[in-house]
Design an enzyme around this catalytic site. Structure first.
Site, PDB file in Angstrom:
ATOM      1  N   VAL A  90       0.746  -1.255   0.025  1.00 26.58           N
ATOM      2  CA  VAL A  90       0.040  -0.097  -0.182  1.00 26.58           C
ATOM      3  C   VAL A  90       0.726   1.259   0.103  1.00 26.58           C
ATOM      4  O   VAL A  90       1.543   1.459   0.865  1.00 26.58           O
ATOM      5  CB  VAL A  90      -0.857  -0.159   1.313  1.00 26.58           C
ATOM      6  CG1 VAL A  90      -1.850   1.217   0.996  1.00 26.58           C
ATOM      7  CG2 VAL A  90      -1.830  -1.132   1.336  1.00 26.58           C
ATOM      8  N   HIS A  97      -5.821   7.180   2.636  1.00 33.34           N
ATOM      9  CA  HIS A  97      -6.357   5.800   2.332  1.00 33.34           C
ATOM     10  C   HIS A  97      -5.329   4.537   2.926  1.00 33.34           C
ATOM     11  O   HIS A  97      -5.822   3.620   3.473  1.00 33.34           O
ATOM     12  CB  HIS A  97      -6.375   5.367   0.866  1.00 33.34           C
ATOM     13  CG  HIS A  97      -5.400   5.305   0.061  1.00 33.34           C
ATOM     14  ND1 HIS A  97      -4.485   6.344  -0.600  1.00 33.34           N
ATOM     15  CD2 HIS A  97      -4.518   4.182  -0.156  1.00 33.34           C
ATOM     16  CE1 HIS A  97      -3.422   6.066  -1.061  1.00 33.34           C
ATOM     17  NE2 HIS A  97      -3.513   4.440  -1.022  1.00 33.34           N
ATOM     18  N   ARG A 136      12.321  -2.825  -0.860  1.00 37.72           N
ATOM     19  CA  ARG A 136      12.270  -3.941   0.035  1.00 37.72           C
ATOM     20  C   ARG A 136      11.655  -4.996  -0.778  1.00 37.72           C
ATOM     21  O   ARG A 136      11.119  -5.988  -0.142  1.00 37.72           O
ATOM     22  CB  ARG A 136      11.283  -3.277   1.065  1.00 37.72           C
ATOM     23  CG  ARG A 136      11.647  -2.414   2.096  1.00 37.72           C
ATOM     24  CD  ARG A 136      10.687  -1.432   2.498  1.00 37.72           C
ATOM     25  NE  ARG A 136      11.376  -0.628   3.602  1.00 37.72           N
ATOM     26  CZ  ARG A 136      12.123   0.616   3.326  1.00 37.72           C
ATOM     27  NH1 ARG A 136      12.343   0.826   2.021  1.00 37.72           N
ATOM     28  NH2 ARG A 136      12.873   1.419   4.230  1.00 37.72           N
TER      29      ARG A 136
HETATM   30  C1  DLZ Z   1      -8.317   1.501  -3.267  1.00 41.55           C
HETATM   31  C2  DLZ Z   1      -6.765   1.353  -3.100  1.00 41.55           C
HETATM   32  C3  DLZ Z   1      -5.843   2.352  -3.114  1.00 41.55           C
HETATM   33  C4  DLZ Z   1      -6.255   3.532  -3.306  1.00 41.55           C
HETATM   34  N1  DLZ Z   1      -4.415   2.133  -2.924  1.00 41.55           N
HETATM   35  C5  DLZ Z   1      -4.286   0.668  -2.500  1.00 41.55           C
HETATM   36  C6  DLZ Z   1      -2.777   0.414  -2.880  1.00 41.55           C
HETATM   37  O1  DLZ Z   1      -1.802   1.137  -2.822  1.00 41.55           O
HETATM   38  N2  DLZ Z   1      -2.497  -1.127  -2.437  1.00 41.55           N
HETATM   39  C7  DLZ Z   1      -3.396  -1.934  -2.204  1.00 41.55           C
HETATM   40  O2  DLZ Z   1      -3.182  -2.987  -2.142  1.00 41.55           O
HETATM   41  N3  DLZ Z   1      -4.864  -1.633  -2.450  1.00 41.55           N
HETATM   42  C8  DLZ Z   1      -5.370  -0.394  -2.546  1.00 41.55           C
HETATM   43  N4  DLZ Z   1      -6.463  -0.152  -2.979  1.00 41.55           N
HETATM   44  C9  DLZ Z   1      -7.436  -1.094  -2.992  1.00 41.55           C
HETATM   45  C10 DLZ Z   1      -7.981  -1.439  -1.608  1.00 41.55           C
HETATM   46  O3  DLZ Z   1      -7.018  -2.317  -0.788  1.00 41.55           O
HETATM   47  C11 DLZ Z   1      -9.157  -2.480  -1.685  1.00 41.55           C
HETATM   48  O4  DLZ Z   1      -9.041  -3.330  -2.494  1.00 41.55           O
HETATM   49  C12 DLZ Z   1     -10.473  -1.604  -2.265  1.00 41.55           C
HETATM   50  O5  DLZ Z   1     -10.675  -0.600  -1.478  1.00 41.55           O
HETATM   51  C13 DLZ Z   1     -11.782  -2.680  -2.112  1.00 41.55           C
HETATM   52  O6  DLZ Z   1     -11.827  -3.104  -1.048  1.00 41.55           O
END
Ligand code: DLZ
Length: 171
Positions: A90, A97, A136
């Site tokens: 993420v 978020h 990483r």
């Molecule tokens: C929505 C979202 C965003 C903005 N960024 C990431 C990210 O950087 N890495 C990731 O694994 N998932 C992201 N998601 C998706 C959310 O994890 C999730 O799949 C959605 O909000 C649907 O539940």
């Protein structure tokens, strides 16, 4: 800072328990695929290097990291597993978020591990930018996928050891 140059993938390979009798689940998030695929390859290869049989490694993909805990629960409910490894990335963006997702994954996996007594490994990168993630996922700070696999093997071995010891107590 003490941890600035720490290579996360350094571990004592000689003194690792054998993963030969163990089964593992790996749940991988599709978001930031280049990063999570690099984590997955390192994780899978590390399990196999320590003796895990490829037919005892079950992989599932989930759309994003938020779905990792439920993916882990579904996988553990379907196969008999020693541990489940969750891999995701993420990247911090313009909004907060990342904080919500990271917190949800950490809390979800903690609760799931404790409730089930099964190790659920937190292999989630939480970088500020893509470069930190690359560092990483096979870069200058090693590969978090290796670390997640090593943690899974060690926790699975601990669970097996304590379960065996418990069975020997009594008549
Ligand atoms: C929505 C979202 C965003 C903005 N960024 C990431 C990210 O950087 N890495 C990731 O694994 N998932 C992201 N998601 C998706 C959310 O994890 C999730 O799949 C959605 O909000 C649907 O539940």
């Amino acid at each position: 800072m003490a941890s600035a140059l720490k290579n996360l993938s350094s571990y004592d390979a000689e003194n690792m328990p054998s993963a030969a009798p163990m089964s593992f689940g790996i749940v991988v998030s599709e978001w930031n695929h280049k990063i999570t695929h690099a984590l997955y390859e390192a994780c899978y290869n590390t399990l196999v290097e320590h003796g895990a049989q490829p037919e005892n490694i079950y992989t599932e993909q989930v759309p994003g990291s938020f779905e990792l805990p439920v993916g882990a629960k579904l996988l553990a409910g379907y196969h008999r597993l020693d541990a489940v490894i969750c891999l995701g990335c993420v990247i911090k963006g313009e909004t907060s978020h990342n904080e919500y997702i990271n917190q949800a994954v950490a809390t979800g996996l903690t609760n799931l591990s404790i409730a089930s007594g099964k190790p659920m490994i937190f292999g989630l990168l939480t970088p500020n930018d893509e470069q930190q993630a690359l560092d990483r996922a096979g870069g200058k700070h090693g590969n978090k996928g290796v670390e997640a696999a090593v943690t899974a093997i060690r926790m699975a071995a601990m669970k097996r050891q304590l379960t065996n010891a418990k069975q020997k107590i009594g008549f």
